[in-house]
Design a protein around this motif. Structure first.
Motif, mmCIF file in Angstrom:
data_model
loop_
_atom_site.group_PDB
_atom_site.id
_atom_site.type_symbol
_atom_site.label_atom_id
_atom_site.label_comp_id
_atom_site.label_asym_id
_atom_site.label_seq_id
_atom_site.Cartn_x
_atom_site.Cartn_y
_atom_site.Cartn_z
ATOM 1 N N LEU A 126 20.079 5.545 0.114
ATOM 2 C CA LEU A 126 19.296 5.061 -0.866
ATOM 3 C C LEU A 126 19.815 5.295 -2.383
ATOM 4 C CD1 LEU A 126 15.546 5.638 0.602
ATOM 5 C CD2 LEU A 126 16.893 3.606 0.401
ATOM 6 N N ALA A 127 20.342 6.568 -2.743
ATOM 7 C CA ALA A 127 20.833 6.810 -3.768
ATOM 8 C C ALA A 127 22.027 5.908 -4.177
ATOM 9 C CB ALA A 127 21.088 8.231 -3.878
ATOM 10 N N ALA A 128 22.855 5.591 -3.200
ATOM 11 C CA ALA A 128 23.997 4.510 -3.446
ATOM 12 C C ALA A 128 23.439 3.203 -3.819
ATOM 13 C CB ALA A 128 24.670 4.615 -2.302
ATOM 14 N N GLU A 129 22.254 2.789 -2.991
ATOM 15 C CA GLU A 129 21.943 1.453 -3.444
ATOM 16 C C GLU A 129 21.127 1.495 -4.610
ATOM 17 O OE1 GLU A 129 20.600 -0.380 1.112
ATOM 18 O OE2 GLU A 129 19.199 0.518 -0.322
ATOM 19 N N ALA A 130 20.477 2.525 -4.985
ATOM 20 C CA ALA A 130 19.554 2.622 -6.079
ATOM 21 C C ALA A 130 20.461 2.613 -7.570
ATOM 22 C CB ALA A 130 18.484 3.788 -6.238
ATOM 23 N N VAL A 131 21.915 2.651 -7.335
ATOM 24 C CA VAL A 131 22.467 2.576 -8.494
ATOM 25 C C VAL A 131 22.143 1.202 -9.435
ATOM 26 C CG1 VAL A 131 24.929 2.396 -9.592
ATOM 27 C CG2 VAL A 131 24.364 3.940 -7.826
ATOM 28 N N ALA A 132 22.061 0.065 -8.806
ATOM 29 C CA ALA A 132 21.426 -1.150 -9.327
ATOM 30 C C ALA A 132 20.117 -0.923 -10.007
ATOM 31 C CB ALA A 132 21.549 -2.147 -8.327
ATOM 32 N N GLU A 133 20.059 -1.387 -11.326
ATOM 33 C CA GLU A 133 18.651 -1.182 -12.035
ATOM 34 C C GLU A 133 17.474 -1.862 -11.343
ATOM 35 O OE1 GLU A 133 19.096 -1.598 -16.285
ATOM 36 O OE2 GLU A 133 20.745 -0.322 -16.346
ATOM 37 N N ASP A 134 17.875 -3.118 -10.574
ATOM 38 C CA ASP A 134 16.721 -3.709 -10.005
ATOM 39 C C ASP A 134 16.223 -3.288 -8.773
ATOM 40 O OD1 ASP A 134 19.000 -4.554 -8.736
ATOM 41 O OD2 ASP A 134 18.522 -6.590 -8.574
ATOM 42 N N HIS A 135 16.995 -2.030 -8.320
ATOM 43 C CA HIS A 135 16.423 -1.645 -6.775
ATOM 44 C C HIS A 135 15.170 -0.940 -7.061
ATOM 45 C CE1 HIS A 135 16.377 1.003 -3.249
ATOM 46 N NE2 HIS A 135 17.643 0.201 -2.856
ATOM 47 N N PRO A 136 14.162 -1.008 -6.095
ATOM 48 C CA PRO A 136 12.828 -0.475 -6.313
ATOM 49 C C PRO A 136 12.868 1.079 -6.413
ATOM 50 C CG PRO A 136 12.833 -2.097 -4.412
ATOM 51 C CD PRO A 136 14.270 -1.875 -4.905
ATOM 52 N N ALA A 137 14.073 1.706 -6.186
ATOM 53 C CA ALA A 137 14.065 3.019 -6.038
ATOM 54 C C ALA A 137 14.764 3.647 -7.382
ATOM 55 C CB ALA A 137 14.549 3.682 -4.906
ATOM 56 N N HIS A 138 15.485 2.846 -7.957
ATOM 57 C CA HIS A 138 16.172 3.070 -9.289
ATOM 58 C C HIS A 138 15.591 4.074 -10.086
ATOM 59 C CE1 HIS A 138 19.394 2.571 -12.323
ATOM 60 N NE2 HIS A 138 18.394 2.906 -13.211
ATOM 61 N N ALA A 139 14.266 3.820 -10.570
ATOM 62 C CA ALA A 139 13.571 4.800 -11.477
ATOM 63 C C ALA A 139 13.290 6.075 -10.836
ATOM 64 C CB ALA A 139 12.290 4.111 -11.950
ATOM 65 N N TYR A 140 13.111 6.091 -9.625
ATOM 66 C CA TYR A 140 13.059 7.250 -8.791
ATOM 67 C C TYR A 140 14.174 8.354 -8.702
ATOM 68 C CZ TYR A 140 12.706 10.627 -4.889
ATOM 69 O OH TYR A 140 12.613 11.825 -4.008
ATOM 70 N N PHE A 141 15.378 7.609 -8.545
ATOM 71 C CA PHE A 141 16.437 8.479 -8.572
ATOM 72 C C PHE A 141 16.904 8.906 -9.989
ATOM 73 C CE2 PHE A 141 16.657 6.877 -4.117
ATOM 74 C CZ PHE A 141 17.089 7.891 -3.555
ATOM 75 N N ALA A 142 16.812 8.017 -10.705
ATOM 76 C CA ALA A 142 17.127 8.414 -12.161
ATOM 77 C C ALA A 142 16.257 9.629 -12.781
ATOM 78 C CB ALA A 142 16.866 7.086 -12.909
ATOM 79 N N LYS A 143 15.006 9.602 -12.527
ATOM 80 C CA LYS A 143 14.105 10.758 -12.780
ATOM 81 C C LYS A 143 14.428 11.984 -11.893
ATOM 82 C CE LYS A 143 9.445 12.058 -12.975
ATOM 83 N NZ LYS A 143 9.042 12.944 -11.901
ATOM 84 N N HIS A 144 14.749 11.574 -10.686
ATOM 85 C CA HIS A 144 15.155 12.939 -9.815
ATOM 86 C C HIS A 144 16.466 13.698 -10.405
ATOM 87 C CE1 HIS A 144 15.918 15.214 -6.234
ATOM 88 N NE2 HIS A 144 16.963 14.987 -6.212
ATOM 89 N N TYR A 145 17.482 12.577 -10.784
ATOM 90 C CA TYR A 145 18.663 13.235 -11.136
ATOM 91 C C TYR A 145 18.525 13.923 -12.586
ATOM 92 C CZ TYR A 145 21.848 11.656 -7.277
ATOM 93 O OH TYR A 145 22.426 11.540 -6.229
ATOM 94 N N ARG A 146 17.680 13.249 -13.572
ATOM 95 C CA ARG A 146 17.671 13.701 -14.767
ATOM 96 C C ARG A 146 17.052 15.314 -14.756
ATOM 97 N NH1 ARG A 146 14.428 10.187 -16.439
ATOM 98 N NH2 ARG A 146 12.695 11.246 -16.266
ATOM 99 N N GLU A 147 15.770 15.400 -13.886
ATOM 100 C CA GLU A 147 15.236 16.579 -13.714
ATOM 101 C C GLU A 147 16.080 17.597 -13.024
ATOM 102 O OE1 GLU A 147 11.957 15.372 -11.261
ATOM 103 O OE2 GLU A 147 10.720 14.827 -13.111
ATOM 104 N N ALA A 148 17.033 17.162 -12.101
ATOM 105 C CA ALA A 148 17.696 18.225 -11.454
ATOM 106 C C ALA A 148 18.737 18.739 -12.473
ATOM 107 C CB ALA A 148 18.442 17.751 -10.194
ATOM 108 N N ARG A 149 19.598 17.947 -13.236
ATOM 109 C CA ARG A 149 20.485 18.308 -14.328
ATOM 110 C C ARG A 149 19.869 19.221 -15.302
ATOM 111 N NH1 ARG A 149 21.759 12.766 -14.072
ATOM 112 N NH2 ARG A 149 20.768 12.349 -15.912
ATOM 113 N N GLU A 150 18.401 18.589 -15.698
ATOM 114 C CA GLU A 150 18.014 19.689 -16.727
ATOM 115 C C GLU A 150 17.521 20.989 -16.056
ATOM 116 O OE1 GLU A 150 14.646 17.334 -17.900
ATOM 117 O OE2 GLU A 150 15.668 15.671 -19.025
#
Length: 197
Positions: free
Chosen positions: A107-131
Motif C-alpha cells: 500500500l505504501a508503494a501505491e500511495a505515492v500517487a497523491e490521488d490514492h486514498p491512503a496517500h494522506a495516511y502514509f504521508a502523515k505516518h512517515y512525517r510522524e516517524a521522521r519527527e
C-alpha cells in the motif's frame, strides 16, 4: 449485546481480515469488493452493508494495522533511546507477522500517487516517524549519546528508509535478511552508548 450485533461485528472483522490479505497480495487498486466478499463467503451487497465504499474498507484496514503494529505507542515514547528501542521492537513484531509488512509495503508503494486514498495516511505516518526519530536523535546529540558529527535529521531519514528497504528485502528473501539485527547494528553505529545495555 445482542446476538445480531455480535454476528455483525464478527462479520465486519472477517471482511477487514480478508481485505488486508488481498491488499497485501494485489494492492488496493488490484483488489475489488466483489473479490473480498467472495473470500468472506458473503454477497457483494452484504459487504456493502458493512462498508458502503472501498475507501471506507481501506480506512478500516489501516486503522487495524495501526493497532497491530503499535505505531501510536512507539511515537508516544519519550524522545531518546526509548523511541529507537520501540522501532526495534516494531521490527521484531513485524518479523512475527509478515502479513502486516506485506500489506504496508504494497500500500505504501501505491500511495505515492497523491490521488490514492491512503496517500494522506502514509504521508502523515512517515512525517510522524521522521519527527519522532529526528527528535530522539536531537535529544541524544544534546546528551552526548549521538556520535559527534552525526546530523539528526539526515540520520532519521536514513533510518526510516533503511527500515522500509530492509522490510521489502526481508519479504522477498527472509532467510538472507536479518531485519532486526541490521536495524540494531545501524542504530548502534550512530550511538556512543549501548542501545540495549
Amino acid at each position: 449485546m445482542s446476538e445480531g450485533y455480535l454476528k455483525g461485528r464478527i462479520r465486519r472483522e472477517d471482511i477487514i481480515s480478508a481485505a488486508a490479505v488481498l491488499y497485501g497480495e494485489a494492492g488496493y487498486h488490484g483488489s475489488s469488493l466483489r473479490e473480498i466478499a467472495k473470500r468472506v463467503g458473503i454477497s457483494h451487497a452484504g459487504l456493502l452493508y458493512h462498508f458502503p465504499t472501498k475507501e471506507a474498507l481501506l480506512a478500516a484496514v489501516l486503522e487495524r494495522r495501526d493497532a497491530e503494529d503499535s505505531v501510536r505507542e512507539q511515537l508516544s515514547a519519550p524522545p531518546g533511546l526509548a523511541v529507537l528501542r520501540h522501532f526495534v521492537a516494531l521490527a521484531e513484531h513485524n518479523v512475527r507477522h509478515p502479513g502486516i509488512v506485506d500489506l504496508y509495503s504494497r500500500l505504501a508503494a501505491e500511495a505515492v500517487a497523491e490521488d490514492h486514498p491512503a496517500h494522506a495516511y502514509f504521508a502523515k505516518h512517515y512525517r510522524e516517524a521522521r519527527e519522532s526519530v529526528g527528535q530522539s536523535f536531537r535529544v541524544l546529540a544534546e546528551t552526548g549519546e549521538l556520535r559527534p558529527g552525526t546530523d539528526p535529521e539526515h540520520a532519521a531519514l536514513a533510518f526510516i528508509a533503511l527500515m522500509d528497504g530492509l522490510q521489502v528485502q526481508w519479504l522477498t528473501t527472509p532467510a538472507r535478511v536479518d531485519l532486526v539485527g541490521s536495524l540494531r547494528f545501524y542504530l548502534q553505529t550512530l550511538l556512543t552508548v549501548p542501545l540495549f545495555p
